[in-house]
Design a protein around this motif. Structure first.
Motif, short mmCIF file in Angstrom:
data_model
loop_
_atom_site.label_atom_id
_atom_site.label_comp_id
_atom_site.label_asym_id
_atom_site.label_seq_id
_atom_site.Cartn_x
_atom_site.Cartn_y
_atom_site.Cartn_z
N VAL A 1 0.84 -1.20 0.00
CA VAL A 1 0.00 0.00 0.00
C VAL A 1 0.87 1.26 0.00
O VAL A 1 0.71 2.15 -0.84
N LEU A 2 1.80 1.35 0.93
CA LEU A 2 2.68 2.52 0.98
C LEU A 2 3.50 2.63 -0.30
O LEU A 2 3.64 3.71 -0.87
N LEU A 3 4.05 1.52 -0.76
CA LEU A 3 4.90 1.56 -1.94
C LEU A 3 4.11 1.95 -3.19
O LEU A 3 4.61 2.68 -4.05
N VAL B 1 3.45 9.18 -6.36
CA VAL B 1 4.02 10.51 -6.07
C VAL B 1 5.37 10.68 -6.76
O VAL B 1 5.63 11.67 -7.44
N ASP B 2 6.26 9.67 -6.59
CA ASP B 2 7.61 9.76 -7.18
C ASP B 2 8.28 8.39 -7.09
O ASP B 2 8.72 7.98 -6.02
N ARG B 3 8.37 7.69 -8.22
CA ARG B 3 8.98 6.36 -8.24
C ARG B 3 10.48 6.38 -7.96
O ARG B 3 11.07 5.34 -7.68
N SER B 4 11.08 7.56 -8.04
CA SER B 4 12.53 7.63 -7.86
C SER B 4 12.96 7.80 -6.41
O SER B 4 14.16 7.75 -6.11
N ILE B 5 12.01 8.00 -5.50
CA ILE B 5 12.38 8.09 -4.08
C ILE B 5 13.06 6.78 -3.67
O ILE B 5 12.51 5.69 -3.89
N PRO B 6 14.25 6.84 -3.09
CA PRO B 6 14.93 5.61 -2.69
C PRO B 6 14.12 4.81 -1.67
O PRO B 6 13.48 5.40 -0.78
N VAL B 7 14.16 3.50 -1.80
CA VAL B 7 13.50 2.60 -0.85
C VAL B 7 14.58 1.73 -0.21
O VAL B 7 15.32 1.03 -0.90
N LEU C 1 7.10 -6.73 -6.19
CA LEU C 1 6.59 -5.37 -6.06
C LEU C 1 7.47 -4.35 -6.76
O LEU C 1 6.96 -3.40 -7.36
N VAL C 2 8.77 -4.53 -6.70
CA VAL C 2 9.68 -3.61 -7.38
C VAL C 2 9.36 -3.57 -8.87
O VAL C 2 9.26 -2.50 -9.48
N ALA C 3 9.18 -4.75 -9.47
CA ALA C 3 8.88 -4.82 -10.90
C ALA C 3 7.49 -4.27 -11.21
O ALA C 3 7.30 -3.51 -12.16
N LEU C 4 6.50 -4.64 -10.39
CA LEU C 4 5.12 -4.23 -10.63
C LEU C 4 4.95 -2.72 -10.53
O LEU C 4 4.26 -2.11 -11.36
N LEU C 5 5.57 -2.11 -9.54
CA LEU C 5 5.38 -0.68 -9.27
C LEU C 5 6.39 0.21 -9.97
O LEU C 5 6.26 1.43 -9.94
N GLY C 6 7.38 -0.38 -10.58
CA GLY C 6 8.38 0.40 -11.29
C GLY C 6 9.26 1.23 -10.37
O GLY C 6 9.73 2.30 -10.75
N LEU C 7 9.52 0.72 -9.17
CA LEU C 7 10.37 1.44 -8.22
C LEU C 7 11.79 1.52 -8.78
O LEU C 7 12.35 0.52 -9.23
N MET C 8 12.36 2.70 -8.74
CA MET C 8 13.60 2.95 -9.48
C MET C 8 14.87 2.84 -8.65
O MET C 8 15.97 2.75 -9.21
#
Length: 242
Positions: free
Chosen positions: A58-60, A66-72, A91-98
């Motif tokens: 949910v948070l991710l 808001v911004d996929r480039s925010i470091p996780v 989740l990284v792949a699904l949400l496009g976390l960068m």
């Protein structure tokens, strides 16, 4: 509303005053509005911390809007469930976390303090310090603010967490603080987010394998963490005395 850039603030006392003001302003804001404020007030200097646990999607998902480039930052303790590591990758792949950063204990410290990986049984607080608290401290060094997914309903120890707080010299955003289980489930369903594989088997909150158990009906979500011990937190959300 245009928010004050916290980088312009020189002292902890001044930061605390601005944090209290921002918390008051955002107290009834939506999680997306809180995340947007975190990104605006700490441009390039804010990171999210995620366990990739049962409610992390949910948070991710909100943060990705808001911004996929925010470091996780993910703390890979060496005792994680294989299902959690697989869920992280999904989740990284699904949400496009960068920018997802997996952080492990320092190898020299690990060898010296827990050579046979049994510290969790002998001294769980020391194990958490080695595998979570210290790696997070190093990972957060480049940042002056961080985002996490704690919620008030999860446990009595979290019942009064604010939306924004000043903790250990950093601003900490708790955008999901006011959400309850029904709202979490509704967001998961509405956006067709995958569940953590272990939730089906009764794990309401998932941490390290040795210290996580199933939760019975009527127990709070974190009752399966360090079951039978007074310990309720790993230490990354516990303020130091003094």
């Amino acid at each position: 509303m245009g928010f004050v850039d916290f980088a312009q603030t020189a002292s902890d006392e001044a930061i605390l005053s601005r944090v209290e003001s921002l918390d008051a302003h955002l107290r009834n804001a939506s999680p997306l509005e809180i995340l947007a404020a975190a990104a605006e007030t700490h441009q390039g200097r804010v990171a999210a911390v995620s366990s990739f646990g049962t409610e992390s999607a949910v948070l991710l998902h909100m943060m990705a809007q808001v911004d996929r480039s925010i470091p996780v930052i993910f703390l890979d303790t060496g005792h994680m469930f294989p299902e959690t590591l697989a869920y992280r990758d999904e989740l990284v792949a699904l949400l496009g976390l960068m920018d997802v950063r997996s952080n492990r204990p320092d190898p020299a410290d690990h060898a010296a303090r827990d050579p046979d990986d049994s510290l969790w049984a002998d001294d769980p607080d020391a194990c958490c310090a080695l595998r979570k608290v210290e790696p997070l401290t190093r990972a957060l060094a480049p940042f002056d603010a961080w985002i996490n997914g704690r919620k008030r309903y999860q446990a009595a120890t979290r019942a009064r967490i604010p939306v924004v707080e000043f903790d250990e010299g950093r601003v900490k955003f708790n955008p999901l603080a006011a959400l309850g289980p029904a709202e979490i489930d509704a967001w998961m369903s509405a956006h067709r987010l995958p569940q953590h594989p272990l939730k089906t088997f009764g794990f309401a909150s998932v941490g390290c394998m040795p210290c996580t158990s199933r939760v019975a009906t009527g127990e709070d979500a974190r009752s399966g963490r360090w079951r039978g011990q007074a310990k309720t937190e790993c230490g990354i959300h516990v303020r130091k005395a003094g």
